[in-house]
Scaffold this motif. Sequence first.
Motif, PDB file in Angstrom:
ATOM      1  N   ARG A 108     -10.078 -27.947  29.271  1.00 38.42           N
ATOM      2  CA  ARG A 108     -10.925 -27.698  30.175  1.00 38.42           C
ATOM      3  C   ARG A 108     -12.527 -27.686  29.588  1.00 38.42           C
ATOM      4  O   ARG A 108     -13.143 -28.562  30.627  1.00 38.42           O
ATOM      5  CB  ARG A 108     -10.785 -26.060  31.071  1.00 38.42           C
ATOM      6  N   ASP A 109     -13.106 -27.145  29.049  1.00 41.34           N
ATOM      7  CA  ASP A 109     -14.768 -27.886  28.609  1.00 41.34           C
ATOM      8  C   ASP A 109     -14.722 -29.344  27.715  1.00 41.34           C
ATOM      9  O   ASP A 109     -15.813 -29.905  28.130  1.00 41.34           O
ATOM     10  CB  ASP A 109     -15.136 -26.509  27.623  1.00 41.34           C
ATOM     11  N   LYS A 110     -13.658 -29.576  27.805  1.00 42.44           N
ATOM     12  CA  LYS A 110     -13.583 -31.121  27.438  1.00 42.44           C
ATOM     13  C   LYS A 110     -13.786 -31.855  28.678  1.00 42.44           C
ATOM     14  O   LYS A 110     -14.030 -33.316  28.749  1.00 42.44           O
ATOM     15  CB  LYS A 110     -12.554 -31.983  26.270  1.00 42.44           C
ATOM     16  N   LEU A 111     -13.503 -31.643  29.742  1.00 44.30           N
ATOM     17  CA  LEU A 111     -13.468 -32.229  31.249  1.00 44.30           C
ATOM     18  C   LEU A 111     -14.707 -32.880  31.535  1.00 44.30           C
ATOM     19  O   LEU A 111     -15.977 -32.038  31.529  1.00 44.30           O
ATOM     20  CB  LEU A 111     -12.882 -31.315  32.254  1.00 44.30           C
ATOM     21  N   SER A 121     -14.079 -34.499  41.062  1.00 46.74           N
ATOM     22  CA  SER A 121     -13.027 -33.687  41.534  1.00 46.74           C
ATOM     23  C   SER A 121     -13.173 -32.816  40.438  1.00 46.74           C
ATOM     24  O   SER A 121     -12.007 -33.696  39.599  1.00 46.74           O
ATOM     25  CB  SER A 121     -12.398 -33.610  42.650  1.00 46.74           C
ATOM     26  N   HIS A 122     -13.041 -32.051  40.134  1.00 48.81           N
ATOM     27  CA  HIS A 122     -12.070 -31.135  39.560  1.00 48.81           C
ATOM     28  C   HIS A 122     -11.084 -30.145  40.077  1.00 48.81           C
ATOM     29  O   HIS A 122     -11.283 -29.312  41.306  1.00 48.81           O
ATOM     30  CB  HIS A 122     -13.138 -29.919  39.299  1.00 48.81           C
ATOM     31  N   CYS A 123     -10.026 -30.062  39.807  1.00 46.47           N
ATOM     32  CA  CYS A 123      -8.164 -29.757  40.117  1.00 46.47           C
ATOM     33  C   CYS A 123      -7.741 -28.468  39.451  1.00 46.47           C
ATOM     34  O   CYS A 123      -7.389 -28.537  38.065  1.00 46.47           O
ATOM     35  CB  CYS A 123      -7.552 -30.972  40.512  1.00 46.47           C
ATOM     36  N   PHE A 133      -2.244 -25.903  36.107  1.00 44.49           N
ATOM     37  CA  PHE A 133      -2.757 -27.027  35.120  1.00 44.49           C
ATOM     38  C   PHE A 133      -4.166 -28.295  35.137  1.00 44.49           C
ATOM     39  O   PHE A 133      -4.724 -27.510  37.152  1.00 44.49           O
ATOM     40  CB  PHE A 133      -1.436 -28.580  34.645  1.00 44.49           C
ATOM     41  N   TYR A 134      -5.113 -28.465  34.699  1.00 45.89           N
ATOM     42  CA  TYR A 134      -6.123 -28.379  35.193  1.00 45.89           C
ATOM     43  C   TYR A 134      -6.428 -30.109  35.028  1.00 45.89           C
ATOM     44  O   TYR A 134      -6.358 -30.639  34.028  1.00 45.89           O
ATOM     45  CB  TYR A 134      -7.026 -27.747  34.413  1.00 45.89           C
ATOM     46  N   VAL A 147      -8.229 -39.815  35.596  1.00 43.27           N
ATOM     47  CA  VAL A 147      -8.153 -38.583  36.121  1.00 43.27           C
ATOM     48  C   VAL A 147      -8.077 -38.005  34.553  1.00 43.27           C
ATOM     49  O   VAL A 147      -7.921 -39.039  33.253  1.00 43.27           O
ATOM     50  CB  VAL A 147      -6.807 -38.476  36.011  1.00 43.27           C
ATOM     51  N   HIS A 148      -8.300 -36.992  34.581  1.00 44.80           N
ATOM     52  CA  HIS A 148      -8.856 -36.213  32.942  1.00 44.80           C
ATOM     53  C   HIS A 148      -8.239 -34.868  32.859  1.00 44.80           C
ATOM     54  O   HIS A 148      -8.103 -34.926  34.092  1.00 44.80           O
ATOM     55  CB  HIS A 148     -10.459 -36.080  32.247  1.00 44.80           C
ATOM     56  N   VAL A 149      -7.089 -34.993  32.150  1.00 43.58           N
ATOM     57  CA  VAL A 149      -6.132 -33.663  32.257  1.00 43.58           C
ATOM     58  C   VAL A 149      -6.155 -32.789  30.576  1.00 43.58           C
ATOM     59  O   VAL A 149      -5.800 -33.728  30.328  1.00 43.58           O
ATOM     60  CB  VAL A 149      -4.615 -34.385  32.698  1.00 43.58           C
ATOM     61  N   VAL A 150      -6.301 -31.528  31.250  1.00 43.29           N
ATOM     62  CA  VAL A 150      -6.213 -31.138  30.084  1.00 43.29           C
ATOM     63  C   VAL A 150      -4.209 -31.157  29.537  1.00 43.29           C
ATOM     64  O   VAL A 150      -3.662 -30.665  30.415  1.00 43.29           O
ATOM     65  CB  VAL A 150      -6.632 -29.256  30.173  1.00 43.29           C
ATOM     66  N   GLU A 151      -4.410 -31.524  28.308  1.00 41.12           N
ATOM     67  CA  GLU A 151      -3.081 -31.637  28.013  1.00 41.12           C
ATOM     68  C   GLU A 151      -2.139 -30.358  27.765  1.00 41.12           C
ATOM     69  O   GLU A 151      -2.303 -28.858  27.865  1.00 41.12           O
ATOM     70  CB  GLU A 151      -3.149 -31.495  25.754  1.00 41.12           C
TER      71      GLU A 151
END
Length: 151
Positions: A108-111, A121-123, A133-134, A147-151
């Motif tokens: 999440r800190d790499k978003l 927008s943070h989701c 999921f984030y 879109v950036h998504v945490v693996e």
Amino acid sequence: TGNGICKCRVCECFPNFTGSACDCSLDTLPCMASNGQICNGRGTCECGTCNCTDPKFQGPTCEMCQTCLGVCAEHKDCVQCRAFDKGEKKETCSQECTYFNMTQVESRDKLPQPGQPDPLSHCKEKDVDDCWFYFTYSVNSNGEANVHVVE
């Protein structure tokens, strides 16, 4: 600025340009929102750029609303199928969910964080297995969704 000629140290602007340096475009096309309205009906077009008058809305055409309900929920199913190959749109993912560029990040800190030039927008959403999921959703000045998504 290349949009006029200088006569006696005063700029005479070409058509569709104004301002003391002819740096203000009168073209409203860059302000046209996807619904056909200038600045999505939520701002004014000044020098070819939207000045959003409704503080909830931002972005190049005043179409992005970070605090409005729905941005995360609207894209949740497509992010889920693209990133994790599951969810309600798993079978139709390749047809319905190619409208954004996707980048996977480790944590999440790499978003991307607020403060970047594009509205963000943070989701935090639940997947079909009831796990969180984030992801982030943003639209750049070219209208491309990222879109950036945490693996």
